[in-house]
Design a protein around this motif. Sequence first.
Motif, PDB file in Angstrom:
ATOM      1  N   SER A 157       0.835  -1.202   0.000  1.00  0.00           N
ATOM      2  CA  SER A 157       0.000   0.000   0.000  1.00  0.00           C
ATOM      3  C   SER A 157       0.871   1.255   0.000  1.00  0.00           C
ATOM      4  N   PRO A 158       0.594   2.206  -0.877  1.00  0.00           N
ATOM      5  CA  PRO A 158       1.365   3.457  -0.868  1.00  0.00           C
ATOM      6  C   PRO A 158       1.052   4.325   0.357  1.00  0.00           C
ATOM      7  N   TYR A 159       0.070   3.905   1.160  1.00  0.00           N
ATOM      8  CA  TYR A 159      -0.353   4.709   2.315  1.00  0.00           C
ATOM      9  C   TYR A 159       0.108   4.116   3.646  1.00  0.00           C
ATOM     10  N   LYS A 160       0.957   3.102   3.592  1.00  0.00           N
ATOM     11  CA  LYS A 160       1.352   2.433   4.841  1.00  0.00           C
ATOM     12  C   LYS A 160       2.092   3.377   5.777  1.00  0.00           C
ATOM     13  N   ASP A 161       2.773   4.397   5.236  1.00  0.00           N
ATOM     14  CA  ASP A 161       3.508   5.338   6.080  1.00  0.00           C
ATOM     15  C   ASP A 161       2.630   6.499   6.546  1.00  0.00           C
ATOM     16  N   TRP A 162       1.359   6.472   6.184  1.00  0.00           N
ATOM     17  CA  TRP A 162       0.421   7.474   6.696  1.00  0.00           C
ATOM     18  C   TRP A 162       0.048   7.182   8.146  1.00  0.00           C
ATOM     19  N   PHE A 163       0.402   5.993   8.618  1.00  0.00           N
ATOM     20  CA  PHE A 163       0.022   5.558   9.957  1.00  0.00           C
ATOM     21  C   PHE A 163       1.245   4.978  10.662  1.00  0.00           C
ATOM     22  N   ASN A 164       1.143   4.786  11.959  1.00  0.00           N
ATOM     23  CA  ASN A 164       2.225   4.177  12.740  1.00  0.00           C
ATOM     24  C   ASN A 164       1.941   2.686  12.845  1.00  0.00           C
ATOM     25  N   ILE A 165       2.555   1.920  11.950  1.00  0.00           N
ATOM     26  CA  ILE A 165       2.195   0.511  11.741  1.00  0.00           C
ATOM     27  C   ILE A 165       3.410  -0.389  11.925  1.00  0.00           C
ATOM     28  N   SER A 166       3.169  -1.580  12.476  1.00  0.00           N
ATOM     29  CA  SER A 166       4.163  -2.647  12.497  1.00  0.00           C
ATOM     30  C   SER A 166       3.516  -3.892  11.907  1.00  0.00           C
ATOM     31  N   PHE A 167       4.127  -4.436  10.869  1.00  0.00           N
ATOM     32  CA  PHE A 167       3.600  -5.648  10.258  1.00  0.00           C
ATOM     33  C   PHE A 167       4.032  -6.910  11.013  1.00  0.00           C
ATOM     34  N   ASP A 168       4.764  -6.728  12.100  1.00  0.00           N
ATOM     35  CA  ASP A 168       5.204  -7.860  12.916  1.00  0.00           C
ATOM     36  C   ASP A 168       4.244  -8.143  14.072  1.00  0.00           C
ATOM     37  N   ILE A 224      -2.878   9.005  12.871  1.00  0.00           N
ATOM     38  CA  ILE A 224      -2.234   9.287  11.593  1.00  0.00           C
ATOM     39  C   ILE A 224      -0.882   9.951  11.831  1.00  0.00           C
ATOM     40  N   ASN A 225       0.001   9.789  10.870  1.00  0.00           N
ATOM     41  CA  ASN A 225       1.382  10.235  10.991  1.00  0.00           C
ATOM     42  C   ASN A 225       1.509  11.670  10.493  1.00  0.00           C
ATOM     43  N   LEU A 226       1.499  12.610  11.426  1.00  0.00           N
ATOM     44  CA  LEU A 226       1.566  14.025  11.067  1.00  0.00           C
ATOM     45  C   LEU A 226       2.982  14.479  10.739  1.00  0.00           C
ATOM     46  N   ARG A 227       3.913  13.539  10.674  1.00  0.00           N
ATOM     47  CA  ARG A 227       5.265  13.832  10.190  1.00  0.00           C
ATOM     48  C   ARG A 227       5.408  13.453   8.711  1.00  0.00           C
ATOM     49  N   ASN A 228       4.358  12.912   8.149  1.00  0.00           N
ATOM     50  CA  ASN A 228       4.362  12.505   6.745  1.00  0.00           C
ATOM     51  C   ASN A 228       3.806  13.640   5.894  1.00  0.00           C
ATOM     52  N   GLN A 229       4.603  14.138   4.950  1.00  0.00           N
ATOM     53  CA  GLN A 229       4.187  15.290   4.153  1.00  0.00           C
ATOM     54  C   GLN A 229       2.948  14.991   3.319  1.00  0.00           C
ATOM     55  N   GLN A 230       2.786  13.746   2.864  1.00  0.00           N
ATOM     56  CA  GLN A 230       1.595  13.403   2.094  1.00  0.00           C
ATOM     57  C   GLN A 230       0.337  13.520   2.948  1.00  0.00           C
ATOM     58  N   VAL A 231       0.435  13.129   4.196  1.00  0.00           N
ATOM     59  CA  VAL A 231      -0.693  13.264   5.116  1.00  0.00           C
ATOM     60  C   VAL A 231      -1.032  14.739   5.317  1.00  0.00           C
ATOM     61  N   ILE A 232      -0.006  15.540   5.573  1.00  0.00           N
ATOM     62  CA  ILE A 232      -0.216  16.982   5.759  1.00  0.00           C
ATOM     63  C   ILE A 232      -0.852  17.591   4.518  1.00  0.00           C
ATOM     64  N   ASP A 233      -0.335  17.240   3.356  1.00  0.00           N
ATOM     65  CA  ASP A 233      -0.889  17.778   2.111  1.00  0.00           C
ATOM     66  C   ASP A 233      -2.362  17.400   1.951  1.00  0.00           C
ATOM     67  N   HIS A 234      -2.686  16.165   2.311  1.00  0.00           N
ATOM     68  CA  HIS A 234      -4.078  15.711   2.198  1.00  0.00           C
ATOM     69  C   HIS A 234      -4.991  16.529   3.115  1.00  0.00           C
ATOM     70  N   LEU A 235      -4.565  16.736   4.345  1.00  0.00           N
ATOM     71  CA  LEU A 235      -5.368  17.523   5.282  1.00  0.00           C
ATOM     72  C   LEU A 235      -5.517  18.958   4.808  1.00  0.00           C
ATOM     73  N   PHE A 236      -4.422  19.540   4.348  1.00  0.00           N
ATOM     74  CA  PHE A 236      -4.468  20.933   3.926  1.00  0.00           C
ATOM     75  C   PHE A 236      -5.292  21.116   2.651  1.00  0.00           C
TER      76      PHE A 236
END
Length: 435
Positions: free
Chosen positions: A120-131, A154-166
């Motif tokens: 998923s291209p959005y996996k870094d939008w969240f704080n996730i562990s696949f383990d 949601i990961n507010l350090r991710n620029q894509q997330v910020i861009d989506h919100l803005f």
Amino acid sequence: MWHEEAVFYQIYPLGFCGAPFENDGKLEHRILKVIDWIPHLVKLNINAVYFSPVFESDTHGYNTRDYSKIDCRLGTNEDFKKVVDELHKNNIKVVLDGVFNHVGRGFWAFQDVLQKRWDSPYKDWFNISFDGNSNYNDGLWYEGWEGNYDLVKINLRNQQVIDHLFENMVKWVKEFDIDGLRLDVAYCLDKDFLRYLRRFANDIKPEFALIGELLHGDYKQWVNNDMCHSCTNYAAYKGLFSSFNCMNMFEIVNTLIQQFGPENWSWFRGLHLMSFVDNHDVTRVASVLQNPAHLPLIYTMSFCMPGFPCVYYGSEWGTKARKEDGDPALRVSFDKPEWNDLTSHIAKLAEVKHNSKALCHGHFISKVLTNHQCIFERYADGERILVAINAADYEYTAHFDAGCGRALDLLTGNYFDFGGGTKLPPYSCYVLRCE
């Protein structure tokens, strides 16, 4: 800014409109009900409405599915635009809930992660562990807000997330012409994100207000020239009702001295914070106060203390509901607004607030303080206001230097003579302009 002189009215739309708790996917134009209430808001002298979540969500609104779409249980984007346009025609500003800390499990990007996982291209939008694994047995672990896994952090350090919100903020301004945001759980938001948000807000609309939901602590960490314009004054909320229930006015007045007093060490002097006696998360004030005679007094305190007041829909006529009975009990639907003596009192307080620079911007000085009574002064631009409250069941005479011979009671239009002491009848309140 405009919010510094505002009287807010909070509406929790899903409850106000009688929408089902679970998102059933059925389109209903319920949000148009707000238009029917505008004459009530005008009569109440409200000039700003704060809407709790309106966007597509899983259940209660704070678990967002889609930031670009009004919840189908409330109606369409066109419906909401009609509502905002009608409010603006009546000189009422509109503030929406900005839920930027978390989303719902139904949020489209999180659903993509559940389906495609590592791909998923959005996996870094969240704080996730696949383990790891989640409470929902997703085969992956993710961070939920304060352990609530229906609220996906949601990961507010991710620029894509910020861009989506803005991008959606721009949409809300262009499509609905909103005037600001109340930032849900602002105390959890990344502070660098808040700084970025403030700079962005400054550019999208003049005087676009950011009001953070803060509980306790040093509000100046979040409310300053770089982050929020204001915040909820939870630090004074408990003191408001506790002072009346315990018959100890020292609690709220000393809190206000600490926050806004004349000394340089006052914590929040110069800040304009949102005051309230209840909201969608706490027991209604009419169910909190042990003595119903204190209801007009606590609203007088809330309106006349430093900051700007917010009235929760239905509480203006004394609706009761308790938190322990569940959130739906606090977020009910009323067929139509009611009007009684308390409503009239609040409407008069709002009118007085709008017409007083001292009450909107003035300093705070305690003049008389006992367990059962308080008199405090607000002053600005040559205007002096004395607010007098007697919470006791007996008449009280206060002897103090009022600094003037008489004053106009802005609530009744009658003159108040300070000669021979200030007599306060039982369960009374006055808002006095010195002459």
